[in-house]
Design an enzyme around this catalytic site. Structure first.
Site, PDB file in Angstrom:
ATOM      1  N   HIS A  96      -8.593  -8.228  -5.330  1.00  0.00           N
ATOM      2  CA  HIS A  96      -9.752  -9.111  -4.718  1.00  0.00           C
ATOM      3  C   HIS A  96     -10.056 -10.256  -5.700  1.00  0.00           C
ATOM      4  O   HIS A  96     -10.375 -11.329  -4.748  1.00  0.00           O
ATOM      5  CB  HIS A  96     -10.815  -7.820  -4.953  1.00  0.00           C
ATOM      6  CG  HIS A  96     -11.314  -6.985  -3.731  1.00  0.00           C
ATOM      7  ND1 HIS A  96     -12.180  -6.265  -3.625  1.00  0.00           N
ATOM      8  CD2 HIS A  96     -10.338  -7.005  -2.593  1.00  0.00           C
ATOM      9  CE1 HIS A  96     -12.149  -5.515  -2.621  1.00  0.00           C
ATOM     10  NE2 HIS A  96     -11.074  -5.819  -1.984  1.00  0.00           N
ATOM     11  N   HIS A  99      -3.620  -9.580   2.268  1.00  0.00           N
ATOM     12  CA  HIS A  99      -4.173  -8.444   1.339  1.00  0.00           C
ATOM     13  C   HIS A  99      -3.241  -7.927   0.407  1.00  0.00           C
ATOM     14  O   HIS A  99      -3.354  -7.611  -0.804  1.00  0.00           O
ATOM     15  CB  HIS A  99      -5.123  -7.540   2.183  1.00  0.00           C
ATOM     16  CG  HIS A  99      -5.586  -6.164   1.325  1.00  0.00           C
ATOM     17  ND1 HIS A  99      -6.565  -6.545   0.509  1.00  0.00           N
ATOM     18  CD2 HIS A  99      -5.368  -5.080   1.405  1.00  0.00           C
ATOM     19  CE1 HIS A  99      -6.954  -5.466   0.068  1.00  0.00           C
ATOM     20  NE2 HIS A  99      -6.298  -4.352   0.425  1.00  0.00           N
ATOM     21  N   ASN A 110      -7.528   2.434  -4.827  1.00  0.00           N
ATOM     22  CA  ASN A 110      -7.781   0.898  -5.162  1.00  0.00           C
ATOM     23  C   ASN A 110      -6.766   0.431  -6.242  1.00  0.00           C
ATOM     24  O   ASN A 110      -7.152  -0.623  -6.731  1.00  0.00           O
ATOM     25  CB  ASN A 110      -9.293   0.519  -5.415  1.00  0.00           C
ATOM     26  CG  ASN A 110      -9.896   0.935  -4.127  1.00  0.00           C
ATOM     27  OD1 ASN A 110      -9.455   0.407  -3.135  1.00  0.00           O
ATOM     28  ND2 ASN A 110     -11.206   1.260  -4.369  1.00  0.00           N
ATOM     29  N   GLU A 160       0.977  -1.213  -0.057  1.00  0.00           N
ATOM     30  CA  GLU A 160       0.161   0.034   0.122  1.00  0.00           C
ATOM     31  C   GLU A 160       0.828   1.299   0.055  1.00  0.00           C
ATOM     32  O   GLU A 160       0.547   2.241  -0.689  1.00  0.00           O
ATOM     33  CB  GLU A 160      -1.129   0.101   1.244  1.00  0.00           C
ATOM     34  CG  GLU A 160      -1.926  -1.176   1.364  1.00  0.00           C
ATOM     35  CD  GLU A 160      -3.183  -0.970   0.403  1.00  0.00           C
ATOM     36  OE1 GLU A 160      -3.299  -0.109  -0.319  1.00  0.00           O
ATOM     37  OE2 GLU A 160      -3.830  -2.166   0.327  1.00  0.00           O
ATOM     38  N   GLU A 168     -16.365   8.120  -1.427  1.00  0.00           N
ATOM     39  CA  GLU A 168     -15.663   7.263  -2.782  1.00  0.00           C
ATOM     40  C   GLU A 168     -16.573   7.538  -3.771  1.00  0.00           C
ATOM     41  O   GLU A 168     -17.430   6.745  -4.323  1.00  0.00           O
ATOM     42  CB  GLU A 168     -15.678   5.800  -2.349  1.00  0.00           C
ATOM     43  CG  GLU A 168     -14.923   5.209  -3.347  1.00  0.00           C
ATOM     44  CD  GLU A 168     -14.374   3.847  -2.945  1.00  0.00           C
ATOM     45  OE1 GLU A 168     -14.053   3.592  -1.765  1.00  0.00           O
ATOM     46  OE2 GLU A 168     -14.194   2.988  -3.910  1.00  0.00           O
TER      47      GLU A 168
END
Lengths: 442, 442
Positions: free
Chosen positions: A330, A343, A323, A263, A315
């Site tokens: 995902h 993740h 994202n 991230e 959002e």
């Protein structure tokens, strides 16, 4: 056309980035206009604040050097990132030893009752410290705790009810504070419990993983999973404060650490070229858990996310750019089975796929593809999906992604020089197909 | 001192009340200052809006006569109460035949997917009509429905999950709308589901009981019960609109109708003397389900609640005055067992007890005690708690009431002339004791 351009020039002030060796002044205010022309074509509601302001406390007033990032001063004063959301604004305190500075937490606890929500892994390590930080010199404050099983598979309604059970049994009232002590799962569940208990009580976050510190600490997304979908049930709910004690990273497993770095790398790619370049130079320090390197990486990540969230809390469009790699990611998490990959690992592989697709569309240079691959490998993150993933698995999961609007899958893709991205459904389907086939069995 | 005085002069404009036969103008705007000196000593957060504005549409521009209340015009144009909450403001449409006016609902449905949440009692009566109202002339709109079991005992997490199951199975997206078709339980559950599904989707209310129309339709309180307490889990969440078709009252059982009237009577007592006087004269018309009498009673109730909620959305102080009779009433519901008495029945008995206590404190005239008793009996509501209730049962439940702050139980009591009340913990404990003993076995 559902495209939005996320360029560094349009969305963040160059004063924040244009120095090779930036000096962070004692009191740093950034103001910029609310609406950027490039977002006027966004569908849905896009609520923009009048100004976005970031304050970095005096303790961060240390010049930055290329190989030696910002130091937390010896006095242990925290760096502060202020998340500006009108009357729901809150500070993020970042630094070493902050759990030993009770005033930081105590100034945000209004009532006399506190419920700490944590898990079986974190409780033996940090629960006592947290209780001390909440109660030192405060004889009237009562702290209760609920210790949940550890893991994403417990992020469900059944576990959430245990938090409500405890809150009611211990007679938490409207002025009580829920404290999330743990990683992203704990933060999401405790936050949603705080949003829902008596229709909303105070909430404080003490994230103990890199992922939770650089991601969940900003943005107010809380919630649980439903058997049929991840994060389907939840609330936007802002904490009173976030306390990030970088010392908690000392107990974090290597794989969890790397997962969080995915991230961190993302923020550089989507909107902060200079931060990406800093990471390329400082990855060894981060992997060695250098506290000052981490304090800097966390602070800059939080600042980047805070800038985005301040402009788009719910959002509508801009926030979706956070994202990058997540739609492919995902699909990996769902198709491969939750709990197999972390993740951030799925996001890393997903980022490589989004970058590959951006290159196939002719939107970025070949050199950027190589730099992304190199930094992710350096961070010990995967750069391709698991071998068992097929094209069909990707397609079936991506068809029900939350970012599908009126049948069109919108993706976050890089476009232009390092630090620029788009959120768009306006791309050649062939490129998506080619990327899927390049990374998977068909 | 935790006392707040709710006087008609301070909180509502006398222009609203000073005519014996009021004329409701075509466009009715009330503006008054945000902060009243009498509230400055309130504990906790008290957020006040800059202005409070009520618009009553042209269809209500019929002069009022004592015995013949406002008529809905023959064209079926609705009366509109605008609930002013900044960017979360919404209209309440009130009138006969509104389910046959598709444009009212359709202007508030943004996406292509709608989920109607209703129950086994209401579905056979009004589900088809509601689906027609949502889809007439809108071939692209898909309506799904979920039919829950009827009753307060199903207002729990298990039933709520059925709403999420259906929403996910039918692929409701972020732009979908949840429609609550039913009474208070359906409104509370559907509203909380809408607040939580994908962290918040659009929400429309079609209340079909007097209680839901005059109470739940304003204020945004949503939620479910926990085995250990009522309404412990929920959210403040505002609808896009509320549609009240007074024709739905034709199928409402007498006892449910009377239960709703308890709340209507409450608005008069706490802040609207003229409305109370109107009710004293028009109770026979209400009991005969005269549609125009009901349209007026509902509109005036919604206006009163909207005025209070606009000033105090999160129940810091002023809003608590809406709970006249509810603290005693909750004790009755809990002690006697939920489902034995309807909510309004418990509130009616609780109101008599609060009024008795106010008189014992010397805060109101004897004549007001008699008028309250008389109007509640006229409405066929109980004026005393069930015989099985003991003093100890009241005390044990009231000790854990949400309005207990730092150990002090605050009550809503009448004080002064008709239409004035206080929310206070500053009263003689002896009066409370005397009231409890007057109404219960010890």
């Amino acid at each position: 056309m559902a495209a939005s351009f996320c360029t560094q020039n349009a969305l963040s002030l160059s004063t924040h980035h244009h120095h090779q060796k930036p000096i962070i002044p004692r009191d740093f205010h950034v103001r910029f206009p609310t609406s950027s022309g490039s977002f006027s074509s966004l569908p849905g509601r896009l609520e923009l604040n009048a100004t976005t302001k970031f304050r970095v406390s005096s303790s961060s007033a240390t010049p930055l050097m290329d190989q030696s990032p910002v130091q937390t001063t010896s006095s242990g004063l925290p760096a502060i990132v202020e998340v500006d959301l009108g009357n729901r604004s809150y500070p993020i305190y970042i630094g070493s030893g902050l759990l030993h500075q009770p005033h930081l937490l105590q100034r945000h606890v209004q009532g006399k009752k506190v419920l700490v929500v944590t898990n079986t892994t974190i409780a033996p390590l940090y629960l006592d410290k947290t209780i001390s930080a909440l109660t030192d010199g405060k004889p009237n404050v009562t702290v209760e705790s609920v210790i949940l099983p550890d893991g994403e598979k417990y992020k469900n309604m059944e576990t959430l009810m245990k938090v409500f059970d405890k809150a009611i049994e211990t007679r938490m009232d409207r002025r009580c504070t829920f404290v999330a002590l743990g990683g992203g799962v704990i933060g999401d569940m405790c936050g949603y419990a705080a949003a829902s208990y008596l229709r909303g009580v105070n909430f404080v976050q003490i994230p103990t993983t890199v992922m939770a510190q650089v991601d969940s600490s900003v943005g107010g997304k809380t919630g649980i999973n439903h058997p049929l979908g991840k994060n389907m049930i939840g609330a936007f709910y802002q904490p009173q404060c976030v306390l990030i004690d970088t010392d908690t990273l000392n107990t974090l497993p290597d794989r969890e650490l790397a997962s969080g770095l995915a991230e961190v790398i993302k923020y550089g790619l989507i909107r902060d070229a200079e931060f990406f370049e800093w990471q390329e130079k400082n990855m060894p320090a981060l992997l060695a858990r250098d506290p000052s390197a981490f304090a800097y990486a966390i602070k800059r990540s939080c600042e980047n996310k805070a800038e985005v969230v301040s402009q788009d809390e719910k959002e509508s469009g801009l926030r979706a750019t956070l994202n990058l790699g997540h739609t492919f990611g995902h699909a990996i998490e769902t198709g491969f089975g939750y709990g197999q990959w972390l993740h951030g690992e799925a996001v890393a592989a997903g980022t490589v796929m989004a970058v590959d697709m951006s290159y196939r569309l002719g939107w970025i240079e070949d050199s950027l593809v190589k730099r992304v691959d190199r930094i992710l490998k350096q961070a010990k993150l995967p750069t391709a999906p698991p071998e068992t993933m097929t094209v069909e698995m990707f397609k079936s999961v991506m068809a029900v992604d939350k970012k599908v609007a009126d049948g069109l899958l919108r993706l976050i893709l890089l476009k232009g020089p390092l630090g620029n991205c788009v959120f768009t459904g306006d791309y050649d389907r062939k490129a998506l197909d080619e990327t899927l086939h390049a990374f998977c069995k068909s």
